[in-house]
Write a protein that holds these residues in place. Structure first.
Motif, PDB file in Angstrom:
ATOM      1  N   LYS A   1     -28.379   5.600  22.399  1.00 19.34           N
ATOM      2  CA  LYS A   1     -27.103   6.202  22.042  1.00 19.34           C
ATOM      3  C   LYS A   1     -26.460   5.407  20.903  1.00 19.34           C
ATOM      4  O   LYS A   1     -25.998   5.974  19.915  1.00 19.34           O
ATOM      5  CB  LYS A   1     -26.202   6.189  23.281  1.00 19.34           C
TER       6      LYS A   1
ATOM      7  N   TRP B   1     -31.444   6.903  26.406  1.00 21.72           N
ATOM      8  CA  TRP B   1     -30.141   7.151  25.774  1.00 21.72           C
ATOM      9  C   TRP B   1     -29.109   6.142  26.267  1.00 21.72           C
ATOM     10  O   TRP B   1     -28.351   5.592  25.476  1.00 21.72           O
ATOM     11  CB  TRP B   1     -29.702   8.589  26.076  1.00 21.72           C
TER      12      TRP B   1
ATOM     13  N   ILE C   1     -35.699  11.910  20.154  1.00 26.97           N
ATOM     14  CA  ILE C   1     -34.293  11.874  19.751  1.00 26.97           C
ATOM     15  C   ILE C   1     -34.184  11.654  18.242  1.00 26.97           C
ATOM     16  O   ILE C   1     -33.340  12.239  17.573  1.00 26.97           O
ATOM     17  CB  ILE C   1     -33.550  10.756  20.522  1.00 26.97           C
TER      18      ILE C   1
END
Lengths: 276, 294
Positions: A66, A60, A249
């Motif tokens: 992200k 991330w 994710i």
């Protein structure tokens, strides 16, 4: 007695089947929870020990997931809204109005449904690359995904609009609503189940799309999740624990949306025979 | 303005944005695809393109790499389509017995369908890894079926197998769902009547279920064949066409020609041939199979 035995056999076969079908996912999840030393052990660990969420934090933040995640969100949300709005407008026009050439247009729409995306990609890319502003611009993907598959969606939604009793809309018109207001305030709320299905289909289509965005968004800072996943794999080929934290994710939003709308979705897929 | 005129106009306005987008982003590219296939298309948009007529097509039909891709694509469809249908039907028949937990099972079998090709392709690459891959572990250490690890994706003789397995695994959920809908639309009275006439389970299946599912079979066969011909990301990600270009399918070969070598005209020619093939096959299947079920 015979009945009980049959149902035990059926259950066992179903469970066996479900285990085989779901095992790859299970294996992906546990790999994403392992430390790097444990990803290729023999025998493989089926329960991660020690289990860690470190990989998620690491992809991330350090591996830029992200950034990819928010890039994907920024493209997908407007694209889905545009796609659903444009498709409903078109479908409603075909369902409720008579205008010259209507059926001809609709049959052209249907005829092109079988055209493989491959035939379109090269000319589409050739169009986009001529305009410098459109290259490496997330707006391009947002727009092209938003207007893509209108043919299929209009075909799919038309039947739903035709199935809504027309009297309600006529009453609204008598009360002084114009055509757009009738569409927006009366027809759209009635078509909610079909629209929910369309949202899922459209979301998965845009969120998971790799090929087209990878041609347009060449700069790393613009990458979406699928491009990021394959980019990460190309750079760190054996870091499976990190890679699978990344794919998890990417999967989660789709899974959440699917489970929430399952009721509508399964029904419409089964009835309409939608092919994903 | 009269009401009918007004409504004609309104209807036109409703479809206008969608149809404009469709003309620009679908119809024009289709026509342009055919057009481009007749040119040696230039990478630099400022340089005019050379019209070469059918030369791209002539070259294509002498291109051995194209035939490899073509054969692989056809093999992929021939192998994955029947497995998806048979296994999907089997699961649907089991689920159709009306047991508890149907929704859960349906969701579990459907999970691969809703997962993106990028994710599952990467995942299967890991499962089929040569050293430490779980498939080799199961075959070698659990069942002792093989003595040494198989180099699944790294040797020409086995590289397509994980790709087939992935295609089948990912497709079963869809066929299951469609078969389930087909099964549920068969009137229960037919089974009762047949049972009274003394039919056993096998007879029930061959004389009642199978004939009534015929339209479902045809629909799936057409859709899955088209889907099979469109195989792309699994090959692109798992083998990239290798080892030694042995696993290329039409889509990956087109990608390589168009977007790695920038032979846009040649790539467009591949796309056109591909389109004509898919179109012909789906028409043939419809014609030969879509007779009335009774």
């Amino acid at each position: 007695m015979k009945k009980i035995i049959t149902s035990i056999i059926i259950y066992n076969s179903l469970i066996l089947g479900a285990v085989i079908m779901c095992f790859p996912f299970y294996y992906m999840i546990i790999t994403s929870l392992k430390e790097s030393a444990y990803i290729f052990t023999i025998p493989p660990q089926l329960v991660p020990d020690p289990a860690t969420l470190k990989n998620y934090v690491s992809v991330w933040i350090e591996a830029d997931f992200k950034l990819y995640f928010w890039n994907s969100v920024k493209i997908t949300v407007p694209a889905v809204l545009l796609n659903v709005f444009l498709s409903s407008l078109t479908a409603y026009g075909f369902a409720r109005f008579k205008f010259p050439g209507k059926e001809l247009w609709f049959s052209i729409l249907i005829a092109t449904l079988a055209v493989p995306g491959l035939l379109l990609t090269i000319p589409q890319f050739d169009m986009v690359r001529r305009v410098k502003f459109l290259m490496d611009n997330p707006l391009t993907i947002m727009l092209t995904s938003g207007i893509g598959s209108v043919a299929f969606n209009a075909f799919f939604l038309r039947g739903f609009f035709e199935g809504i009793p027309v009297e309600l809309e006529e009453a609204a018109e008598l009360d002084g609503c114009n055509a757009f207001k009738t569409f927006w305030k009366v027809a759209m709320p009635m078509a909610r189940p079909a629209l929910a299905t369309l949202v899922i289909l459209s979301f998965m289509g845009v969120w998971d799309d790799y090929f087209w965005p990878s041609l347009i968004l060449r700069e790393r800072s613009q990458w979406t999740l699928p491009i990021g996943i394959l980019g990460f794999r190309a750079q760190h080929s054996v870091q499976w624990h990190l890679l699978f934290a990344g794919t998890m994710i990417a999967i989660l939003p789709v899974l959440v949306i699917y489970v929430v709308f399952q009721k509508y979705f399964v029904k419409t897929v089964a009835e309409g025979g939608l092919k994903l | 303005m009269k009401r009918t005129t007004r409504r004609k106009f309104a209807g036109f306005l409703f479809v206008l944005p969608g149809m404009m987008a469709y003309l620009v982003w679908t119809i024009y590219p289709i026509l342009n695809g055919f057009y481009m296939s007749l040119f040696k298309w230039n990478l630099n948009p400022k340089i005019p393109n050379d019209f070469i007529g059918l030369e791209n097509y002539i070259e294509l039909f002498q291109d051995s790499q194209f035939y490899v891709a073509l054969v692989n694509t056809i093999k992929y469809a021939i192998i994955t389509v029947p497995f998806q249908m048979v296994l999907g039907l089997l699961v649907a028949l089991l689920l159709n017995k009306g047991m508890k937990g149907q929704t859960l099972f349906r969701l579990l079998f459907y999970l691969p369908v809703i997962t993106s090709w990028v994710v599952v392709s990467v995942l299967f690459q890991y499962l089929f890894a040569t050293r430490g891959g779980i498939v080799n572990f199961i075959l070698k250490d659990v069942f002792h079926l093989i003595k040494t690890d198989i180099k699944w994706l790294a040797q020409t003789s086995t590289a397509m197998i994980p790709i087939y397995v992935l295609g089948i695994w990912k497709g079963i959920g869809w066929t299951m769902l469609i078969f389930l809908a087909g099964l549920q639309s068969i009137p229960k009275q037919l089974y009762e009547a047949a049972r009274i006439d003394g039919a056993n389970s096998w007879k029930l299946f061959t004389k009642v279920t199978a004939p009534l599912l015929r339209p479902t079979f045809v629909f799936q066969l057409v859709m899955l064949t088209i889907g099979g011909f469109n195989v792309f990301l699994s090959v692109f990600i798992m083998t990239g066409g290798g080892p030694r270009n042995s696993t290329h399918v039409l889509n990956t070969y087109m990608f390589k020609e168009a977007f790695e070598y920038f032979h846009f005209g040649y790539g467009a020619a591949i796309a056109v041939v591909f389109f004509l093939m898919v179109f012909t096959i789906s028409q043939l299947q419809r014609r030969f199979l879509k007779r009335e079920p009774y």
